[in-house]
Scaffold this active site. Structure first.
Site, PDB file in Angstrom:
ATOM      1  N   ASP A  92      -5.258  -3.992 -17.642  1.00 32.78           N
ATOM      2  CA  ASP A  92      -4.365  -2.866 -17.965  1.00 32.78           C
ATOM      3  C   ASP A  92      -4.745  -2.156 -19.269  1.00 32.78           C
ATOM      4  OD1 ASP A  92      -2.972  -3.459 -15.617  1.00 32.78           O
ATOM      5  OD2 ASP A  92      -1.702  -4.896 -16.654  1.00 32.78           O
ATOM      6  N   GLU A 107       5.454   6.948  -9.255  1.00 33.25           N
ATOM      7  CA  GLU A 107       4.064   6.541  -8.991  1.00 33.25           C
ATOM      8  C   GLU A 107       3.475   7.345  -7.840  1.00 33.25           C
ATOM      9  OE1 GLU A 107       3.086   2.351  -8.720  1.00 33.25           O
ATOM     10  OE2 GLU A 107       4.897   1.807  -9.788  1.00 33.25           O
ATOM     11  N   GLY A 147       0.780  -1.238   0.000  1.00 31.80           N
ATOM     12  CA  GLY A 147       0.000   0.000   0.000  1.00 31.80           C
ATOM     13  C   GLY A 147       0.810   1.285   0.000  1.00 31.80           C
ATOM     14  N   ASN A 157       1.350   3.194  -2.610  1.00 29.84           N
ATOM     15  CA  ASN A 157       0.572   4.182  -3.379  1.00 29.84           C
ATOM     16  C   ASN A 157      -0.616   4.687  -2.571  1.00 29.84           C
ATOM     17  OD1 ASN A 157       1.477   4.740  -6.277  1.00 29.84           O
ATOM     18  ND2 ASN A 157       1.815   2.522  -6.048  1.00 29.84           N
ATOM     19  N   ASN A 159      -6.770   2.978 -12.109  1.00 29.99           N
ATOM     20  CA  ASN A 159      -5.723   2.017 -11.758  1.00 29.99           C
ATOM     21  C   ASN A 159      -4.363   2.641 -12.029  1.00 29.99           C
ATOM     22  OD1 ASN A 159      -4.543  -0.578 -11.119  1.00 29.99           O
ATOM     23  ND2 ASN A 159      -4.189  -0.884 -13.302  1.00 29.99           N
ATOM     24  N   HIS A 210      -0.522   1.466 -13.110  1.00 32.70           N
ATOM     25  CA  HIS A 210       0.216   0.324 -13.639  1.00 32.70           C
ATOM     26  C   HIS A 210       1.676   0.729 -13.823  1.00 32.70           C
ATOM     27  CE1 HIS A 210       0.940  -3.376 -15.774  1.00 32.70           C
ATOM     28  NE2 HIS A 210       1.554  -2.696 -16.710  1.00 32.70           N
TER      29      HIS A 210
HETATM   30  C1  GRF Z   1       2.695  -0.621  -7.843  1.00 34.21           C
HETATM   31  O1  GRF Z   1       3.892  -0.745  -8.548  1.00 34.21           O
HETATM   32  C2  GRF Z   1       1.551  -0.415  -8.788  1.00 34.21           C
HETATM   33  O2  GRF Z   1       1.889   0.297  -9.929  1.00 34.21           O
HETATM   34  C3  GRF Z   1       1.174  -1.831  -9.140  1.00 34.21           C
HETATM   35  O3  GRF Z   1       1.350  -2.565  -7.962  1.00 34.21           O
HETATM   36  C4  GRF Z   1       2.320  -1.923  -7.144  1.00 34.21           C
HETATM   37  C5  GRF Z   1       1.661  -1.673  -5.823  1.00 34.21           C
HETATM   38  O4  GRF Z   1       2.573  -1.183  -4.884  1.00 34.21           O
HETATM   39  N1  GRF Z   1      -0.160  -1.886  -9.688  1.00 34.21           N
HETATM   40  P1  GRF Z   1       2.047  -0.590  -3.519  1.00 34.21           P
HETATM   41  O5  GRF Z   1       1.228  -1.678  -2.831  1.00 34.21           O
HETATM   42  O6  GRF Z   1       1.228   0.618  -3.826  1.00 34.21           O
HETATM   43  O7  GRF Z   1       3.275  -0.261  -2.739  1.00 34.21           O
END
Ligand code: GRF
Length: 222
Positions: free
Chosen positions: A146, A175, A14, A16, A108, A110
């Protein structure tokens, strides 16, 4: 304008989600996180709970099938009056039915510059392909994995002595800046989807909706 009510779905650590939580602490940010759920035991749920958010695991294995899982999820999204759903490392393909209900309200992130490298192991595949630029994409979700209109992208260079881990870390840092920015654009009602492409209204210049590395902290997506 009232802040949009956002749910975040995770399957893992988590980070992000953490970036979205951080951004939404600002009262001027156009979205607030009102619900967090995972499909398995996930660090992201603990992180959200620690931040004082409503967060729970809905273990997929507790449900008879995908339809039952999605019905439980949908019930909670309605209960919390969610406007937008962000997938943040959510490792489960959602059904066409669910995706249609949330059409253009389901985002989403990616870890590649879509449409290159859909699916898993994006960093290893980028290295193997010898691309010189790699990155991440925030897009609206469609039933195919995706796929969907691109909201924003962030690019990083691929360096000579990169390993998968080094490249992944460089992309992840972008990200964490890109997702809050892309969500802000959508929550503020600035992302219009037409012909499966996103345009910004009012217009945002390219620097406002995309990111490059090293970070240029002077550009904003207002
Ligand atoms: C990220 O690299 C995101 O782009 C992908 O899964 C990963 C999740 O990482 N979909 P986190 O759980 O947010 O650290």
């Amino acid at each position: 304008m009232a802040r949009r009510r956002v749910a975040v779905l995770v399957s893992g650590r988590g980070s992000n989600l953490g970036a979205l939580i951080e951004a939404s602490r600002d009262a001027d940010y156009p979205a607030e996180i009102v619900y967090v759920a995972s499909d398995r035991e996930a660090g992201g749920v603990a992180l959200a709970a620690k931040a004082g958010l409503v967060a729970e695991a809905l273990p997929f294995s507790d449900y008879e099938d995908r339809g039952a899982f999605e019905a439980a999820l949908q019930e909670r999204l309605e209960l919390h009056e969610v406007d937008l759903v962000c997938l943040a490392g959510f490792m489960r393909l959602l059904s066409g039915k669910f995706v249609d209900v949330w059409r253009d309200r389901l985002l989403n992130i990616h870890p590649s510059l879509l449409p290159s490298f859909r699916g898993l192991d994006t960093h290893a595949r980028a290295l193997a392909a010898g691309v010189k630029l790699h990155g991440c994409t925030v897009h609206f979700v469609r039933p195919e994995m995706d796929e969907g209109p691109i909201i924003a992208q962030g690019a990083v260079p691929v360096l000579k002595d990169d390993t998968e881990a080094k490249l992944a870390a460089r992309v992840l840092a972008v990200e964490h800046r890109l997702y809050p920015r892309a969500l802000a654009i959508v929550a503020a009602g600035q992302a219009r989807v037409s012909g499966e492409r996103v345009s910004y209204e009012p217009a945002i210049d390219a620097a406002g909706a995309s990111l490059s590395w090293p970070p240029d902290t002077s550009s904003t997506a207002t």
